[in-house]
Write a protein that holds these residues in place. Sequence first.
Motif, PDB file in Angstrom:
ATOM      1  N   VAL A   1       0.813  -1.218   0.000  1.00 43.16           N
ATOM      2  CA  VAL A   1       0.000   0.000   0.000  1.00 43.16           C
ATOM      3  C   VAL A   1       0.847   1.269   0.000  1.00 43.16           C
ATOM      4  N   ASN A   2       2.072   1.216   0.464  1.00 44.50           N
ATOM      5  CA  ASN A   2       3.108   2.250   0.329  1.00 44.50           C
ATOM      6  C   ASN A   2       2.579   3.680   0.332  1.00 44.50           C
ATOM      7  N   PRO A   3       2.179   4.222   1.491  1.00 43.89           N
ATOM      8  CA  PRO A   3       1.614   5.569   1.497  1.00 43.89           C
ATOM      9  C   PRO A   3       2.629   6.685   1.262  1.00 43.89           C
ATOM     10  N   GLU A   4       3.912   6.426   1.496  1.00 47.95           N
ATOM     11  CA  GLU A   4       4.906   7.493   1.360  1.00 47.95           C
ATOM     12  C   GLU A   4       5.215   7.828  -0.098  1.00 47.95           C
TER      13      GLU A   4
ATOM     14  N   GLU B   1       3.373  11.479   5.586  1.00 43.67           N
ATOM     15  CA  GLU B   1       3.210  12.412   4.479  1.00 43.67           C
ATOM     16  C   GLU B   1       3.812  11.834   3.220  1.00 43.67           C
ATOM     17  N   GLY B   2       3.041  11.819   2.155  1.00 47.05           N
ATOM     18  CA  GLY B   2       3.523  11.310   0.882  1.00 47.05           C
ATOM     19  C   GLY B   2       4.353  12.345   0.149  1.00 47.05           C
ATOM     20  N   GLU B   3       5.040  11.874  -0.867  1.00 48.50           N
ATOM     21  CA  GLU B   3       5.896  12.771  -1.638  1.00 48.50           C
ATOM     22  C   GLU B   3       5.112  13.844  -2.371  1.00 48.50           C
ATOM     23  N   ASP B   4       3.811  13.606  -2.539  1.00 46.52           N
ATOM     24  CA  ASP B   4       2.967  14.580  -3.223  1.00 46.52           C
ATOM     25  C   ASP B   4       2.325  15.580  -2.266  1.00 46.52           C
TER      26      ASP B   4
ATOM     27  N   LYS C   1       0.261  14.890   0.112  1.00 52.54           N
ATOM     28  CA  LYS C   1      -0.956  14.345   0.718  1.00 52.54           C
ATOM     29  C   LYS C   1      -0.600  13.575   1.993  1.00 52.54           C
ATOM     30  N   GLN C   2      -1.558  13.491   2.897  1.00 53.93           N
ATOM     31  CA  GLN C   2      -1.370  12.806   4.167  1.00 53.93           C
ATOM     32  C   GLN C   2      -2.081  11.457   4.134  1.00 53.93           C
ATOM     33  N   HIS C   3      -1.504  10.473   4.826  1.00 58.19           N
ATOM     34  CA  HIS C   3      -2.065   9.122   4.842  1.00 58.19           C
ATOM     35  C   HIS C   3      -2.073   8.613   6.286  1.00 58.19           C
ATOM     36  N   LEU C   4      -3.223   8.166   6.750  1.00 60.80           N
ATOM     37  CA  LEU C   4      -3.389   7.723   8.130  1.00 60.80           C
ATOM     38  C   LEU C   4      -3.709   6.235   8.159  1.00 60.80           C
ATOM     39  N   THR C   5      -2.844   5.439   8.795  1.00 65.48           N
ATOM     40  CA  THR C   5      -3.097   4.002   8.949  1.00 65.48           C
ATOM     41  C   THR C   5      -3.731   3.748  10.307  1.00 65.48           C
ATOM     42  N   LEU C   6      -4.901   3.115  10.288  1.00 66.73           N
ATOM     43  CA  LEU C   6      -5.641   2.784  11.497  1.00 66.73           C
ATOM     44  C   LEU C   6      -5.577   1.286  11.764  1.00 66.73           C
TER      45      LEU C   6
END
Length: 566
Positions: free
Chosen positions: A148-151, A341-344, A346-351
Amino acid sequence: MTEKLPEAEQIKQQSDYLRGTILQGLQDRATGALPDNDTKLTKFHGSYQQDDRDVRDERRRQKLEPLYQFMVRLRLPGGVLSSRQWLGLDRIADECANSTLRLTTRQTFQFHGIFKEKMQTFMAMVNELGLDTRGACGDVNRNVISNVNPELSHLHREIHELSQAISDRLRWRSGAYGEVWLGEERVAALGEEEEPFYGYKYLPRKFKIALAVPPENDCDVFANDIGLIAIVEDGRIEGFNVVVGGGMGLTYGDPGTYPRLATMAGYVPKSRIVDACQAICAIQRDFGCRTNRAHARFKYTIDDYGMDWFRERFAEYHGRGFEPARSFSLTSNGDRFGWVEGEDGKQHLTLLIPTGRVADTEAGGPIRAGLRKIAENHDGDFRITCNQNLVIAGVSPEHKPKIDALVAEYGLDAGHRRTPLRQHSMACVALPTCGLAMAESERFLPGFIDRIERLMAEEGLEPDAINIRITGCPNGCARPYLGEIALTGKAVGKYNLYLGADFSGQRMNRLYRENIDVDTILDTLRPLFRAYGEQRQAGEHFGDFLVRSGVVEAERTPAMLHKAMK
């Protein structure tokens, strides 16, 4: 010739490309069940017929048939869906199922408690969301899973597009799906043209594909029939190392069955990887065992014929052979919780979603209500992880405070409410719905972790990140043979105890004790925890300690998965 084939093979070949008499069975209101042969076919449509085993005895006493119901999985390659789709599935859970959703280890949704009269409505509602269940179960390629690689947003986009392309290429094509579930008319009897890849035989058994991006192995890439390990150069995916022949299941008492880690086959450039997956699947289609279903997985084909033979067949089917494998390193297979925080930008939250069960309960809190509210306010997407957790992905910086507020309001867990031990635990559904379950798993896990944590505290250990896997039977849905500590159900209250996998999914465990109760399991672990606390090296994981200290061997053979050490 047909008479010599196992029943499952005969049913497939005589099914009229997976139609059988499913449609007629759905219209029969005299029973909650489908005819037995059709239950073999509905698996290809993503569904298993089950019954509620908690009430089975009481219904028998009342001379009622079992409380038949259906479990349905979605085909959701890469585990990505929109907020609109999340809200639609949430609505379906109430209208057609048991008001829960379950995130699976194959990065998709599983619905439970669907009664026969609701099945066509369920499928139609799923279809309206642009989703389907075709091939989520059955003897075909299953849901394709991926990192899923959010970064690294651009890598995730590439990986997700490939997972979709592979899934679409290997999706079964018969008109049976539209005719049975969506009310479509049969156009014509197309014969072999109706299934140009699978033909009327389909595959000998299920087939699984995973894509990993080092250093993360969150999909347990070596546990799959095909594992694709991305080779990234200058920030781009150049191609994949291909590993083949992985699989997690075994049958108790049958040493000819065993879990297996996939073997390195070689490297394939990115531009040819979809074709390569089709070629490998075709090899299994043509050479996999069809006379003994217990021997029909691709791992046994690889062991029967050998890797040299496989590489020759691959070059023949694909038109060119493997290139030499490239170097890579995998270091972990868990999820990273909290915000990234992704390179673009955008923020990604893993629950953390305990055991993947999305429900509102007194014990677990209003998880489903919280996620519904997030979906109503989220402008990005959702990503299911292969560890049954959830990423709220692509959050705009200005929307992050709103998501944080909802997480706090509904008591959702971004990795700070539960211990590392709980963050790295996984269980299959098992009782009461799974017909294969011999013991509890999902309902058993929380209490078992409670006792493990108390035991560790008594021995002076923090509740470290130990990979714990529990299944209600030996079939391996929660990939138990890759757990540093793993239990597989033998009978109600009794389990086999497996120890000694590594933390990154590259070494299996082995059977340590057989058919023991929970107290005996804890008594067995106590001295091992004590020694771990006293003798562990800096940064050493529990499974690696057990190997280094000689508690279990480093070697793994099929016999070690069947024969206990003590």
